[in-house]
Design a protein around this motif. Structure first.
Motif, short mmCIF file in Angstrom:
data_model
loop_
_atom_site.label_atom_id
_atom_site.label_comp_id
_atom_site.label_asym_id
_atom_site.label_seq_id
_atom_site.Cartn_x
_atom_site.Cartn_y
_atom_site.Cartn_z
N ASP A 137 -9.56 4.72 1.58
CA ASP A 137 -8.37 4.02 1.55
C ASP A 137 -8.67 2.31 2.22
O ASP A 137 -8.24 1.48 1.50
CB ASP A 137 -7.13 4.52 2.36
N HIS A 138 -9.62 2.61 3.08
CA HIS A 138 -10.07 1.33 3.84
C HIS A 138 -10.72 0.25 3.01
O HIS A 138 -10.34 -0.97 3.06
CB HIS A 138 -10.63 1.79 5.21
N TRP B 176 -11.48 10.35 2.45
CA TRP B 176 -10.30 9.74 1.69
C TRP B 176 -9.66 8.47 2.62
O TRP B 176 -9.26 7.48 2.21
CB TRP B 176 -9.15 10.65 1.80
N THR B 177 -10.06 8.52 4.06
CA THR B 177 -9.53 7.38 4.80
C THR B 177 -10.41 6.38 4.48
O THR B 177 -9.97 5.01 4.52
CB THR B 177 -9.51 8.01 6.31
N LYS C 178 -10.68 0.26 -0.35
CA LYS C 178 -9.78 -0.35 -1.21
C LYS C 178 -8.98 -1.58 -0.75
O LYS C 178 -8.76 -2.51 -1.36
CB LYS C 178 -8.79 0.59 -1.87
#
Length: 89
Positions: A57-58, A53-54, A60
């Motif tokens: 996010d990065h 998930w991290t 994106k």
């Protein structure tokens, strides 16, 4: 073409080249998701999912910045196109 326009044009090219790298990272995240799903009952699966998930996010955020750099550099090198789009809108 002036030096400034050459630098801006190069920024435009680099932003396009970043697309493949970001796509490759997204594919890696998909693989990490599969690993986490396979370890469903393992306590480590939650940690692996958080890592995925991290990274997502990065990616994106980087993709958003890449698109903005591409648009801005394109408008700086070709201001006449930006003016046409503004009139058409």
């Amino acid at each position: 073409m002036t030096d400034a326009k050459q630098f801006i044009a190069r920024a435009f090219e680099l932003s396009g080249e970043m697309e493949d790298t970001l796509f490759a990272i997204s594919q890696l995240v998909a693989a990490i998701d599969l690993i986490a799903e396979a370890l469903d009952e393992d306590p480590a699966s939650g940690a692996i999912m958080r890592i995925a998930w991290t990274i997502k996010d990065h990616v994106k955020a980087a993709e958003s910045h890449r698109r903005e750099i591409r648009q801005l550099s394109h408008h700086l090198v070709h201001p006449e196109m930006a003016a046409r789009k503004a009139v058409a809108a």
